[in-house]
Design an enzyme around this catalytic site. Sequence first.
Site, PDB file in Angstrom:
ATOM      1  N   GLY A  17       0.788  -1.232   0.000  1.00 53.51           N
ATOM      2  CA  GLY A  17       0.000   0.000   0.000  1.00 53.51           C
ATOM      3  C   GLY A  17       0.817   1.277   0.000  1.00 53.51           C
ATOM      4  O   GLY A  17       0.324   2.323   0.434  1.00 53.51           O
ATOM      5  N   ASN A  19       1.504   2.985  -2.548  1.00 54.28           N
ATOM      6  CA  ASN A  19       0.815   3.904  -3.459  1.00 54.28           C
ATOM      7  C   ASN A  19      -0.443   4.484  -2.820  1.00 54.28           C
ATOM      8  O   ASN A  19      -0.764   5.649  -3.034  1.00 54.28           O
ATOM      9  CB  ASN A  19       0.508   3.208  -4.787  1.00 54.28           C
ATOM     10  CG  ASN A  19       1.765   3.082  -5.639  1.00 54.28           C
ATOM     11  OD1 ASN A  19       2.224   4.069  -6.210  1.00 54.28           O
ATOM     12  ND2 ASN A  19       2.348   1.891  -5.676  1.00 54.28           N
ATOM     13  N   LEU A 103     -10.707  -7.140 -12.547  1.00 50.07           N
ATOM     14  CA  LEU A 103     -12.127  -6.767 -12.556  1.00 50.07           C
ATOM     15  C   LEU A 103     -12.724  -7.054 -13.925  1.00 50.07           C
ATOM     16  O   LEU A 103     -12.060  -6.893 -14.945  1.00 50.07           O
ATOM     17  CB  LEU A 103     -12.274  -5.271 -12.248  1.00 50.07           C
ATOM     18  CG  LEU A 103     -11.806  -4.823 -10.867  1.00 50.07           C
ATOM     19  CD1 LEU A 103     -11.937  -3.307 -10.741  1.00 50.07           C
ATOM     20  CD2 LEU A 103     -12.581  -5.527  -9.755  1.00 50.07           C
ATOM     21  N   ASN A 117      -5.803   2.380 -13.368  1.00 48.67           N
ATOM     22  CA  ASN A 117      -4.944   1.261 -12.983  1.00 48.67           C
ATOM     23  C   ASN A 117      -3.484   1.696 -13.038  1.00 48.67           C
ATOM     24  O   ASN A 117      -3.076   2.452 -13.905  1.00 48.67           O
ATOM     25  CB  ASN A 117      -5.155   0.077 -13.937  1.00 48.67           C
ATOM     26  CG  ASN A 117      -4.346  -1.141 -13.526  1.00 48.67           C
ATOM     27  OD1 ASN A 117      -4.233  -1.449 -12.332  1.00 48.67           O
ATOM     28  ND2 ASN A 117      -3.750  -1.843 -14.485  1.00 48.67           N
ATOM     29  N   HIS A 119       0.400   0.213 -13.240  1.00 50.26           N
ATOM     30  CA  HIS A 119       1.123  -1.010 -13.608  1.00 50.26           C
ATOM     31  C   HIS A 119       2.624  -0.720 -13.634  1.00 50.26           C
ATOM     32  O   HIS A 119       3.048   0.305 -14.175  1.00 50.26           O
ATOM     33  CB  HIS A 119       0.651  -1.521 -14.974  1.00 50.26           C
ATOM     34  CG  HIS A 119       1.235  -2.850 -15.322  1.00 50.26           C
ATOM     35  ND1 HIS A 119       0.759  -4.029 -14.787  1.00 50.26           N
ATOM     36  CD2 HIS A 119       2.287  -3.182 -16.095  1.00 50.26           C
ATOM     37  CE1 HIS A 119       1.494  -5.040 -15.241  1.00 50.26           C
ATOM     38  NE2 HIS A 119       2.430  -4.545 -16.033  1.00 50.26           N
ATOM     39  N   ASP A 160      -4.630  -4.736 -18.277  1.00 48.47           N
ATOM     40  CA  ASP A 160      -3.532  -3.781 -18.512  1.00 48.47           C
ATOM     41  C   ASP A 160      -3.618  -3.129 -19.884  1.00 48.47           C
ATOM     42  O   ASP A 160      -2.595  -2.764 -20.474  1.00 48.47           O
ATOM     43  CB  ASP A 160      -2.153  -4.450 -18.312  1.00 48.47           C
ATOM     44  CG  ASP A 160      -1.977  -4.985 -16.907  1.00 48.47           C
ATOM     45  OD1 ASP A 160      -2.526  -4.370 -15.975  1.00 48.47           O
ATOM     46  OD2 ASP A 160      -1.311  -6.027 -16.743  1.00 48.47           O
ATOM     47  N   HIS A 186       8.996   2.120  -7.994  1.00 47.29           N
ATOM     48  CA  HIS A 186       8.068   2.532  -6.938  1.00 47.29           C
ATOM     49  C   HIS A 186       8.121   4.032  -6.689  1.00 47.29           C
ATOM     50  O   HIS A 186       7.096   4.692  -6.524  1.00 47.29           O
ATOM     51  CB  HIS A 186       8.436   1.807  -5.632  1.00 47.29           C
ATOM     52  CG  HIS A 186       7.412   0.822  -5.212  1.00 47.29           C
ATOM     53  ND1 HIS A 186       7.678  -0.523  -5.059  1.00 47.29           N
ATOM     54  CD2 HIS A 186       6.117   0.967  -4.908  1.00 47.29           C
ATOM     55  CE1 HIS A 186       6.587  -1.131  -4.694  1.00 47.29           C
ATOM     56  NE2 HIS A 186       5.630  -0.266  -4.593  1.00 47.29           N
ATOM     57  N   LYS A 187       9.338   4.562  -6.648  1.00 50.68           N
ATOM     58  CA  LYS A 187       9.491   5.998  -6.354  1.00 50.68           C
ATOM     59  C   LYS A 187       8.772   6.826  -7.415  1.00 50.68           C
ATOM     60  O   LYS A 187       8.150   7.846  -7.099  1.00 50.68           O
ATOM     61  CB  LYS A 187      10.973   6.369  -6.323  1.00 50.68           C
ATOM     62  CG  LYS A 187      11.660   5.838  -5.081  1.00 50.68           C
ATOM     63  CD  LYS A 187      13.069   6.387  -4.927  1.00 50.68           C
ATOM     64  CE  LYS A 187      13.738   5.708  -3.738  1.00 50.68           C
ATOM     65  NZ  LYS A 187      15.093   5.230  -4.040  1.00 50.68           N
ATOM     66  N   GLU A 189       6.260   5.709  -9.266  1.00 52.66           N
ATOM     67  CA  GLU A 189       4.826   5.408  -9.215  1.00 52.66           C
ATOM     68  C   GLU A 189       4.085   6.366  -8.295  1.00 52.66           C
ATOM     69  O   GLU A 189       2.983   6.814  -8.609  1.00 52.66           O
ATOM     70  CB  GLU A 189       4.599   3.982  -8.700  1.00 52.66           C
ATOM     71  CG  GLU A 189       4.924   2.903  -9.706  1.00 52.66           C
ATOM     72  CD  GLU A 189       4.544   1.527  -9.196  1.00 52.66           C
ATOM     73  OE1 GLU A 189       4.207   0.691 -10.033  1.00 52.66           O
ATOM     74  OE2 GLU A 189       4.591   1.282  -7.976  1.00 52.66           O
TER      75      GLU A 189
HETATM   76  C1  GAR Z   1       3.015  -1.492  -7.530  1.00 49.33           C
HETATM   77  O1  GAR Z   1       4.338  -1.569  -8.007  1.00 49.33           O
HETATM   78  C2  GAR Z   1       2.025  -1.615  -8.661  1.00 49.33           C
HETATM   79  O2  GAR Z   1       2.493  -1.048  -9.868  1.00 49.33           O
HETATM   80  C3  GAR Z   1       1.912  -3.116  -8.790  1.00 49.33           C
HETATM   81  O3  GAR Z   1       1.883  -3.579  -7.463  1.00 49.33           O
HETATM   82  C4  GAR Z   1       2.709  -2.718  -6.667  1.00 49.33           C
HETATM   83  C5  GAR Z   1       1.947  -2.348  -5.404  1.00 49.33           C
HETATM   84  O4  GAR Z   1       2.764  -1.647  -4.509  1.00 49.33           O
HETATM   85  N1  GAR Z   1       0.714  -3.450  -9.511  1.00 49.33           N
HETATM   86  C6  GAR Z   1       0.639  -4.501 -10.310  1.00 49.33           C
HETATM   87  O5  GAR Z   1       1.559  -5.274 -10.495  1.00 49.33           O
HETATM   88  C7  GAR Z   1      -0.720  -4.674 -10.982  1.00 49.33           C
HETATM   89  N2  GAR Z   1      -0.593  -5.403 -12.204  1.00 49.33           N
HETATM   90  P1  GAR Z   1       2.134  -0.981  -3.212  1.00 49.33           P
HETATM   91  O6  GAR Z   1       1.208  -2.009  -2.569  1.00 49.33           O
HETATM   92  O7  GAR Z   1       3.295  -0.653  -2.349  1.00 49.33           O
HETATM   93  O8  GAR Z   1       1.370   0.243  -3.642  1.00 49.33           O
END
Ligand code: GAR
Length: 219
Positions: A17, A19, A103, A117, A119, A160, A186-187, A189
């Site tokens: 979580g 994000n 979904l 979404n 990704h 996607d 991640h950073k 995102e």
């Molecule tokens: C994120 O990197 C997101 O892009 C990926 O899951 C991670 C969740 O991180 N999503 C997918 O792979 C969906 N296809 P978080 O729980 O720390 O936000």
Amino acid sequence: MNNRRPANILVLVSGNGTNLQALIDAEKSGRLGAGKIDAVISDREEAYALKRALAAGIPFFVEAPDRSLPKEKRRRDLSDRILKRAQEREAALIILAGFLSILEGNIIDAFQGRIINLHPSLLPKFGGPGMYGERVHQAVLDAGEKESGCTVHLADAGTDTGPVILQRKVPVIPGDTPASLAERIHKEEHSALVEAAVFIIGKLTGENRETTGFDQRIR
Ligand code: GAR
């Protein structure tokens, strides 16, 4: 302060979580436009994201796939339960922030243009069924890619697929592991998701009257 009506956001999560946290922090510091994180749904009890929702005082729910149903009915059943929650909460926008269930069905039509979404790759590369989390980064490394990144897009009936709102690139560095690449992405995102959410909220509330559709902005 202003008295515009907030746009309720339902955030769907499955894991850590970070994000979701970026969205919470953005709202707290007034960077989420008219958006208000109204509730969080996880498809699993153990998601740390639920602790983040609790700490932030945001209502949260667990809607897990019903394993008593035959596989082909599970996805639709879960999607319909989430749609019901979204309607009950009067959600304007649904954000899939690391949500690992897919979904389908009515929710896609009912929320057309209103499901975002996130990704962890430069779609259309390394997306689709089975491509999530660490698997994506491993596939990028296996393919010898020189760069990767993240994509924020509107969900449609595919996995996607759907119009891209924005993408951010990062380099793949020699010696990268899936974990080191994931961390770099991640950073990006965190700010990309907030920026894309603000853009869509602006469109939904009429504050952003840009009519040119989604320009694919790559930085
Ligand atoms: C994120 O990197 C997101 O892009 C990926 O899951 C991670 C969740 O991180 N999503 C997918 O792979 C969906 N296809 P978080 O729980 O720390 O936000």
